[in-house]
Design a protein around this motif. Structure first.
Motif, PDB file in Angstrom:
ATOM      1  N   ALA A  59       0.634  30.368  18.398  1.00  0.00           N
ATOM      2  CA  ALA A  59      -0.504  30.011  19.248  1.00  0.00           C
ATOM      3  C   ALA A  59      -1.111  28.665  18.855  1.00  0.00           C
ATOM      4  N   GLY A  60      -1.114  28.356  17.582  1.00  0.00           N
ATOM      5  CA  GLY A  60      -1.680  27.092  17.107  1.00  0.00           C
ATOM      6  C   GLY A  60      -0.733  25.915  17.232  1.00  0.00           C
ATOM      7  N   GLY A  61       0.473  26.161  17.742  1.00  0.00           N
ATOM      8  CA  GLY A  61       1.436  25.086  17.928  1.00  0.00           C
ATOM      9  C   GLY A  61       2.447  24.946  16.801  1.00  0.00           C
ATOM     10  N   THR A  62       2.247  25.679  15.711  1.00  0.00           N
ATOM     11  CA  THR A  62       3.223  25.602  14.622  1.00  0.00           C
ATOM     12  C   THR A  62       4.500  26.317  15.033  1.00  0.00           C
ATOM     13  N   ARG A  63       5.586  25.921  14.410  1.00  0.00           N
ATOM     14  CA  ARG A  63       6.887  26.509  14.714  1.00  0.00           C
ATOM     15  C   ARG A  63       7.450  27.167  13.465  1.00  0.00           C
ATOM     16  N   GLU A  64       8.104  28.305  13.685  1.00  0.00           N
ATOM     17  CA  GLU A  64       8.776  28.982  12.579  1.00  0.00           C
ATOM     18  C   GLU A  64       9.996  29.698  13.130  1.00  0.00           C
ATOM     19  N   PRO A  65      11.009  29.890  12.298  1.00  0.00           N
ATOM     20  CA  PRO A  65      12.211  30.595  12.769  1.00  0.00           C
ATOM     21  C   PRO A  65      11.873  32.036  13.151  1.00  0.00           C
ATOM     22  N   PHE A  66      12.547  32.533  14.171  1.00  0.00           N
ATOM     23  CA  PHE A  66      12.364  33.928  14.560  1.00  0.00           C
ATOM     24  C   PHE A  66      12.726  34.812  13.379  1.00  0.00           C
ATOM     25  N   ASP A  67      11.868  35.779  13.094  1.00  0.00           N
ATOM     26  CA  ASP A  67      12.067  36.684  11.965  1.00  0.00           C
ATOM     27  C   ASP A  67      12.153  38.108  12.494  1.00  0.00           C
ATOM     28  N   ARG A  68      13.359  38.626  12.538  1.00  0.00           N
ATOM     29  CA  ARG A  68      13.590  39.968  13.062  1.00  0.00           C
ATOM     30  C   ARG A  68      12.811  41.013  12.274  1.00  0.00           C
ATOM     31  N   GLU A  69      12.758  40.846  10.972  1.00  0.00           N
ATOM     32  CA  GLU A  69      12.060  41.818  10.130  1.00  0.00           C
ATOM     33  C   GLU A  69      10.557  41.825  10.406  1.00  0.00           C
ATOM     34  N   LYS A  70      10.003  40.677  10.724  1.00  0.00           N
ATOM     35  CA  LYS A  70       8.579  40.603  11.070  1.00  0.00           C
ATOM     36  C   LYS A  70       8.318  41.374  12.366  1.00  0.00           C
ATOM     37  N   LEU A  71       9.197  41.197  13.330  1.00  0.00           N
ATOM     38  CA  LEU A  71       9.088  41.941  14.587  1.00  0.00           C
ATOM     39  C   LEU A  71       9.232  43.440  14.324  1.00  0.00           C
ATOM     40  N   MET A  72      10.202  43.802  13.501  1.00  0.00           N
ATOM     41  CA  MET A  72      10.428  45.212  13.168  1.00  0.00           C
ATOM     42  C   MET A  72       9.182  45.810  12.511  1.00  0.00           C
ATOM     43  N   ARG A  73       8.593  45.093  11.563  1.00  0.00           N
ATOM     44  CA  ARG A  73       7.391  45.600  10.883  1.00  0.00           C
ATOM     45  C   ARG A  73       6.245  45.821  11.864  1.00  0.00           C
ATOM     46  N   SER A  74       6.053  44.887  12.782  1.00  0.00           N
ATOM     47  CA  SER A  74       4.931  45.025  13.718  1.00  0.00           C
ATOM     48  C   SER A  74       5.136  46.220  14.648  1.00  0.00           C
ATOM     49  N   VAL A  75       6.359  46.447  15.078  1.00  0.00           N
ATOM     50  CA  VAL A  75       6.635  47.603  15.937  1.00  0.00           C
ATOM     51  C   VAL A  75       6.506  48.898  15.126  1.00  0.00           C
TER      52      VAL A  75
END
Length: 155
Positions: free
Chosen positions: A54-70
């Protein structure tokens, strides 16, 4: 593969099999130094996807981060871990096959919301509370009422 317990560089694969959805290979390994056993997963990565925050920063997609949030949204719900795995794998596959190298974080959030909508109402509301930044109880009430109204049978 480095042992997560002692840091030794070498481990031996004891068992290898595909996951239920076939999207990864699950390998049971044993450290040659300390004898500890651990599991690794090997997945196909079609392309490097960069997430624009949202702030404009970029980072590689992290599957584990998505998994943790779900998983957090689904915590203490009667949802099989394999279903969560399939949901996350499906979203990852959509991102990798979209043809886009960059994706807005909000787009990923919307994809998760859409997937959770038919999955579990409580998990859907939990995820929405973070994704839509609920700050008051009224926010929960308003959002929950949209689900309740949509679920009511037509008379």
């Amino acid at each position: 593969m480095r042992c997560p317990y002692c840091g030794h560089e070498d481990s031996q694969v004891k068992d290898s099999r595909p996951t239920e959805d076939g999207a990864a290979i699950r390998r049971r390994r044993q450290c040659e130094d300390c004898g500890a056993r651990f599991t690794t997963f090997e997945r196909i990565q079609l392309r490097e996807v960069v997430v624009i925050k949202a702030g404009g920063t970029r980072e590689p997609f992290d599957r584990e981060k998505l998994m943790r949030s779900v998983q957090i949204a689904c915590r203490k719900r009667p949802i099989d871990g394999a279903r969560i795995e399939r949901l996350v794998s499906g979203i990852q596959r959509q991102l990798e096959t979209s043809g886009e190298n960059e994706v807005q974080a909000s787009q990923i959030g919307a994809m998760v919301m859409e997937a959770l909508k038919g999955f579990d109402n409580v998990a859907y509301i939990r995820f929405a509370s973070v994704y839509r930044d609920f700050t008051e109880a009224r926010d929960f009430e308003e959002f929950a009422s949209t689900i309740t109204e949509a679920a009511r049978p037509i008379k």
